[in-house]
Design an enzyme around this catalytic site. Structure first.
Site, PDB file in Angstrom:
ATOM      1  NE  ARG A   3     -66.389  13.917  23.337  1.00  0.00           N
ATOM      2  CZ  ARG A   3     -67.288  13.265  24.080  1.00  0.00           C
ATOM      3  NH1 ARG A   3     -68.159  12.456  23.499  1.00  0.00           N
ATOM      4  NH2 ARG A   3     -67.327  13.429  25.395  1.00  0.00           N
TER       5      ARG A   3
ATOM      6  CE  LYS B  65     -63.297  12.394  24.738  1.00  0.00           C
ATOM      7  NZ  LYS B  65     -62.692  13.292  25.731  1.00  0.00           N
TER       8      LYS B  65
ATOM      9  CG  HIS C  61     -64.309  20.519  20.695  1.00  0.00           C
ATOM     10  ND1 HIS C  61     -64.625  19.200  20.432  1.00  0.00           N
ATOM     11  CD2 HIS C  61     -64.282  20.616  22.042  1.00  0.00           C
ATOM     12  CE1 HIS C  61     -64.767  18.553  21.573  1.00  0.00           C
ATOM     13  NE2 HIS C  61     -64.562  19.382  22.563  1.00  0.00           N
TER      14      HIS C  61
ATOM     15  NE  ARG D  73     -68.208  18.013  23.031  1.00  0.00           N
ATOM     16  CZ  ARG D  73     -68.965  17.021  23.482  1.00  0.00           C
ATOM     17  NH1 ARG D  73     -70.013  16.630  22.777  1.00  0.00           N
ATOM     18  NH2 ARG D  73     -68.711  16.414  24.626  1.00  0.00           N
TER      19      ARG D  73
ATOM     20  CG  HIS E 148     -69.375  16.389  29.417  1.00  0.00           C
ATOM     21  ND1 HIS E 148     -69.721  17.712  29.574  1.00  0.00           N
ATOM     22  CD2 HIS E 148     -68.507  16.357  28.359  1.00  0.00           C
ATOM     23  CE1 HIS E 148     -69.103  18.440  28.658  1.00  0.00           C
ATOM     24  NE2 HIS E 148     -68.371  17.644  27.915  1.00  0.00           N
TER      25      HIS E 148
ATOM     26  CE1 TYR F 297     -69.424  24.639  26.935  1.00  0.00           C
ATOM     27  CE2 TYR F 297     -69.703  22.582  28.113  1.00  0.00           C
ATOM     28  CZ  TYR F 297     -69.154  23.304  27.079  1.00  0.00           C
ATOM     29  OH  TYR F 297     -68.314  22.677  26.197  1.00  0.00           O
TER      30      TYR F 297
END
Length: 299
Positions: free
Chosen positions: A149, A173, A245, A248, A271, A280
Site C-alpha cells: 500500500r 493496517k 494502488h 498493488r 488481507h 483477483y
C-alpha cells in the site's frame, strides 16, 4: 447505557484493543452514529443494549431508502457488528442482535490493472539522470515487486529491509507487521537509490531510517507519489486512471494469473480475509498452484 457513553467506550476499545488508525476509528464511529440517529427517530427511543435484530433490519431498510449503495451498507454493517461484539465482551448485552444480520449482496469488481508492458513503459519514462528519477524507479519497482500500500511504502524503513534474503518487513493496517518477499528488479533499484543517491542527501533528524526521502531529507508524502505516477501516465499517453494502488492490484493480478496460491497472495497483501483477495481470481481454482517468486514477472 446511553449512546454517547457506548460510542466513547467503543472508540477506546478500537484504539487500545484493536490498534486501529484514527481514520478507521472515525469511520466506525460514524456508522454507530447513524444507528443512533435511526434509534432516535423512532417513536420508542432505544438504548444500545435494547436494540434487537428486528430493529437492525429496520435500520438497514432505512439506510437503503436513503439511497445508500450496497458496498456502503456492507461497510456500515461491519461497524455495527464490531460495536455489538464490543458490547458483548463488556457484558453490556447478553446476546448479539447483529449475529444473524445479513450483508447486502455486493458484486466485486476487479480494480483497474496495468499490463506488464504498460508497467515497463511507465518505468522507462523515468529520467534516471536525476536523483528523483532513481528514487522513483525504486518506488515503482517496490510497489509492483511487493504489492505494498502507498502508506506502507512511505513508512518503509532501512532497518526493515532484508535484501540479502530478499524480504522486507512491512507495517500494515492496525500496526500489523508482515514479511514480504521482494523481487530482484526491486532489490536492484533499491540498492542503487540507497547506496548511490540517498547517501548524498541531507537528512533531517528523526528521518534517518526512512527509505524514501525528498530533497529536504524528510519522508515522502503519499500525495507526491500519487502525483508522480499520474505525471508518468500522462507522459506515456496512458488513458487509464491509475494510482499507487494500481501497482498493488497489478502485482496481485499478475501473480494469480501466473498460478500463485491465493492464500500466499493474501499473506503478502496483508488481507484479513481471503474473500478480499478473491477478487483477483475467477472460478477456475485449478489455475492456482503453490509459490510466488517463480511466477512474478520481475523476480
Amino acid at each position: 447505557m446511553d449512546w454517547r457513553s457506548a460510542i466513547k467506550g467503543f472508540q477506546a476499545y478500537l484504539k487500545l484493543e484493536k490498534s486501529l488508525s484514527d481514520n478507521s476509528i472515525e469511520a466506525y464511529s460514524r456508522d454507530i452514529e447513524k444507528l443512533y440517529q435511526y434509534s432516535d427517530s423512532q417513536i420508542v427511543k432505544l438504548k444500545p443494549e435494547l436494540i434487537t435484530l428486528t430493529d437492525l433490519r429496520g435500520f438497514i431498510n432505512w439506510i437503503n431508502e436513503l439511497g445508500m449503495i450496497p458496498s456502503s451498507q456492507a461497510r456500515i454493517l461491519s461497524g455495527i457488528k464490531a460495536f455489538y461484539k464490543y458490547l458483548l465482551m463488556e457484558d453490556i448485552i447478553k446476546s448479539d442482535p447483529s449475529e444473524l444480520l445479513e450483508s447486502p449482496r455486493i458484486t466485486r469488481k476487479l480494480p483497474d490493472t496495468l499490463s506488464y508492458e504498460e508497467i515497463n513503459k511507465i518505468i522507462a519514462a523515468l529520467d534516471l539522470s536525476k536523483p528523483e528519477g532513481i528514487r522513483n524507479k525504486a518506488i515503482l519497482e517496490t510497489l509492483y515487486g511487493s504489492g505494498l500500500r502507498v502508506s506502507e511504502l512511505t513508512e518503509l524503513k532501512l532497518s526493515n529491509l532484508y535484501l540479502d534474503i530478499e524480504f522486507i518487513k512491512v507495517t500494515g493496517k492496525g500496526n500489523k507487521e508482515r514479511l514480504v518477499p521482494i523481487g530482484s528488479e526491486a532489490i536492484k533499484a533499491l540498492k542503487i537509490w540507497i547506496e548511490n543517491v540517498r547517501v548524498h542527501n541531507p537528512i533531517k533528524r528523526g528521518e534517518e531510517d526512512y527509505v524514501f526521502l525528498n530533497r529536504r531529507g524528510t519522508r515522502l508524502s503519499r500525495q507526491i507519489i500519487f502525483l508522480t505516477i499520474k505525471g508518468l501516465a500522462e507522459t506515456i499517453g496512458l488513458k487509464k486512471k491509475i494510482s499507487p494502488h494500481t501497482f498493488r492490484h497489478s502485482f496481485a493480478t499478475h501473480l494469480v494469473e501466473g498460478g500463485a496460491d491465493l492464500r500466499a497472495v493474501q499473506e503478502m497483501l496483508g488481507h484479513e480475509s481471503i474473500t478480499t483477495t478473491e477478487i483477483y481470481t475467477h472460478l477456475d481454482r485449478e489455475y492456482l498452484k503453490s509459490t510466488i517468486s517463480q511466477f512474478h514477472p520481475r523476480s
